[in-house]
Scaffold this motif. Structure first.
Motif, mmCIF file in Angstrom:
data_model
loop_
_atom_site.group_PDB
_atom_site.id
_atom_site.type_symbol
_atom_site.label_atom_id
_atom_site.label_comp_id
_atom_site.label_asym_id
_atom_site.label_seq_id
_atom_site.Cartn_x
_atom_site.Cartn_y
_atom_site.Cartn_z
ATOM 1 N N ASP A 6 0.674 -1.465 -0.040
ATOM 2 C CA ASP A 6 0.408 0.339 0.180
ATOM 3 C C ASP A 6 0.706 1.193 -0.138
ATOM 4 O OD1 ASP A 6 -1.555 1.945 -0.181
ATOM 5 O OD2 ASP A 6 -2.192 1.570 2.001
ATOM 6 N N SER A 9 -2.716 4.991 -1.371
ATOM 7 C CA SER A 9 -4.055 4.972 -3.124
ATOM 8 C C SER A 9 -5.792 4.905 -2.117
ATOM 9 C CB SER A 9 -4.054 3.773 -3.272
ATOM 10 O OG SER A 9 -5.760 4.104 -3.916
ATOM 11 N N GLN A 10 -6.086 5.634 -2.525
ATOM 12 C CA GLN A 10 -8.541 5.460 -1.122
ATOM 13 C C GLN A 10 -8.114 4.026 -2.023
ATOM 14 O OE1 GLN A 10 -11.111 8.074 -3.154
ATOM 15 N NE2 GLN A 10 -9.799 8.434 -4.821
ATOM 16 N N TYR A 11 -7.897 3.577 -3.168
ATOM 17 C CA TYR A 11 -8.792 1.823 -3.740
ATOM 18 C C TYR A 11 -7.714 0.817 -2.766
ATOM 19 C CZ TYR A 11 -10.155 5.328 -6.612
ATOM 20 O OH TYR A 11 -10.773 6.549 -7.048
ATOM 21 N N THR A 12 -6.877 0.811 -2.014
ATOM 22 C CA THR A 12 -6.030 -0.420 -1.614
ATOM 23 C C THR A 12 -6.908 -1.315 -1.106
ATOM 24 O OG1 THR A 12 -4.320 1.257 -1.776
ATOM 25 C CG2 THR A 12 -4.129 -1.122 -0.660
ATOM 26 N N GLU A 323 -7.660 -0.192 10.048
ATOM 27 C CA GLU A 323 -8.557 0.908 10.674
ATOM 28 C C GLU A 323 -7.361 1.321 11.340
ATOM 29 O OE1 GLU A 323 -12.271 2.696 10.458
ATOM 30 O OE2 GLU A 323 -11.844 1.946 8.462
ATOM 31 N N ASP A 457 -19.775 2.682 1.816
ATOM 32 C CA ASP A 457 -19.501 2.328 3.717
ATOM 33 C C ASP A 457 -20.114 3.320 4.804
ATOM 34 O OD1 ASP A 457 -19.237 5.441 2.649
ATOM 35 O OD2 ASP A 457 -16.897 5.399 2.175
#
Ligand code: XMP
Length: 503
Positions: A6, A9-12, A323, A457
């Motif tokens: 990673d 990216s917000q898409y990872t 997170e 989400d």
């Protein structure tokens, strides 16, 4: 297995999820993870994610250089492509203006694009571009704006794409990812059956003859966890606290389903206790605090009376693990610590069998374990339950009104086949009473708000465009069958600025 490195990216996460959808086990590690850390996982391939940085920035995250000489099949995406180009002897330059949004591949070739034909739409989001390829590489896709939209290494197993194959705006992206996995020779054995089998084994081995305690809420995660413990035949006690803030028939439904599937379930009727504690309380955060506190007390009491238990099982999911660690992948899952506000004298080892799973995967397990659809496919429901859907003070009378109205709304959504098309639907009982007519008389009734949202989400959400005929029928049915309600309104606010719940 495939490791996703990673780079921010917000898409990872989406990349990892897509790989799982393709039945490949994948994990996310920080882009800077050491070679040793990477090798520990025995990956069959690597994916370098995109990221917000520019490779020109000396502080931008880079992989351990030894990682790129391992000879592992590798796919670089966006920033990951630029890293590969720069590290392997090509050139990256800042292009005049950012390329952002949908683009069409004007030319594409080679094994990465196998099976694709016609127009291939891709999603771009970059302002640097590869202008010179590393030695021996070849261009395998172009767009109008970008002469190097994808490139292939001489080994035929390493690729890089400037676009994002993982997002929905690249409709054939899954095929591209699948092609990469096939070229890389990655095993596609991450099936729900396989996951279930290995979780059962893991739980059995870890728990042995010891005892496990868990709390079930009626949601899909905790219900599936209870079923997993039952399936693994470990000595467990599932505690379901009825705090009196549940929806119509919810307790009976959960109780029936879990018991029928072999869960050792104890239902604690704490309705009076919660209602008493909430008496006179109007502030939503205060309500949440009280409910949390009461829950811990009730649960601890059961834990003491029925204990001792060595383990506390929790339905923690992979996104929570990523997170909570701050930096993706850096999560160290603690196995010895005090849990969520439980008193000092209650110490458990945590058992978190779903810590590497995404929600969709838990739903697939739930299906295998026989959890009935109404529970398996249920919308999320907040822990404090209907207490945060009654604005102001919670009373038995209001709970009763809201329960009946909510049940009509939700049942009607199911009848119309709309339930699974929205992410969450709810009814809110407001303290407002408005005037109406009943026969010749003026009558004051509560205003009930209906809310339905679509979201991926739950961080942002849009209000659901439910058909007007549906809303019409909902309002008629509710006012006819719940005479205490005089008016029904539909919430047209998205999140932000509003939240999904009203409190
Ligand atoms: P909001 O209202 O913040 O809700 O847009 C986002 C999601 O979180 C749920 N929610 C809660 N869940 N305890 C929970 O367990 C809470 O106190 C709580 N408040 C909101 C909400 O239902 C939605 O799915």
């Amino acid at each position: 297995m495939v490791l996703v490195l990673d780079f921010g990216s917000q898409y990872t996460r989406l990349i990892a999820r897509r790989l799982r959808e393709l039945r490949v086990f994948s994990l996310i590690l920080p882009g800077r993870a050491s070679l040793e850390e990477i090798l520990k996982h025995k990956p069959q391939a690597l994916i370098l994610s995109g990221g917000p940085n520019s490779v020109f920035d000396p502080d931008s995250p880079r992989p351990d250089p030894r990682v790129l000489t391992l000879g592992l099949p590798t796919l670089g995406i966006c920033y990951g492509m630029q890293l590969l180009a720069q590290e392997l002897g090509g050139r990256v330059e800042r292009i005049g203006r950012a390329e952002y949004g949908k683009a069409l591949l004007t030319r594409y070739q080679g094994p990465l694009f196998k099976g694709l034909e016609g127009e291939v739409q891709v999603w771009m989001s970059h302002q640097d571009a590869v202008t010179e390829l590393p030695p021996g590489w070849r261009v395998v896709a172009e767009t109008e704006e970008n002469p190097v939209a994808a490139m292939e290494a001489p080994d035929g197993k390493t690729f890089a794409v400037q676009f994002h194959p993982e997002v929905a705006h690249t409709p054939k992206g899954m095929q591209i990812l699948e092609n990469f996995l096939e070229i890389a020779g990655v095993k596609r054995d991450w099936t729900p059956e396989h996951v279930l089998e290995s979780l059962v084994k893991e739980v059995r081995e870890r728990v042995g003859e010891d005892r496990v305690l868990l709390a079930v809420s009626g949601g899909v995660d905790s219900s599936t966890l209870a079923l997993l413990l039952a399936k693994a035949r470990v000595n467990h006690l599932a505690v379901f606290v009825d705090h009196g803030l549940l929806r119509l028939g919810e307790r009976e439904e959960v109780e029936g389903a879990l018991r029928a599937l072999g869960v050792n379930l104890r239902v604690v009727d704490a309705r009076e206790r919660f209602l008493t504690a909430l008496k006179g309380v109007e502030d939503p955060e205060e309500k949440r605090r009280i409910i949390g506190r009461e829950f811990v007390e009730v649960f601890s009491q059961v834990a003491r009376e029925a204990g001792p238990f060595r383990f506390l099982a929790q339905g923690t999911l992979y996104p929570d693990v990523i997170e909570s660690a701050g930096e993706p992948g850096a999560a160290k899952i603690k196995s010895h610590h005090n849990v969520g506000g439980l008193p000092e004298d209650l110490k458990f080892e945590l058992l978190e069998p779903f810590r590497l799973l995404f929600k969709d995967e838990v739903r697939e397990l739930a299906l295998l374990l026989g959890l009935p659809d109404p529970i398996r496919l249920r919308h999320p429901f907040p822990g404090p339950g209907l207490a945060v859907r009654i604005l102001g003070e919670v009373t038995e009378e209001k709970l009763d009104i809201l329960r009946r109205a909510d049940d009509i709304f939700i049942s009607l959504l199911r009848e119309w086949g709309l339930y699974s098309q929205v992410a969450q639907a709810l009814a809110v009982l407001t303290p407002v009473r408005s005037v109406g007519v009943a026969g010749d008389e003026r009558k004051y009734g509560y205003v009930l708000a209906l809310r339905a949202v679509t979201t991926e989400d739950f961080m942002t959400a849009d209000w659901a465009r439910l058909p007007l005929d549906f809303l019409d029928e909902a309002a008629r049915r509710i006012t006819r069958r719940v005479p205490e309600i005089g008016r029904v309104v539909y919430d047209l606010t998205s999140k932000p600025p509003a939240t999904i719940e009203w409190e």
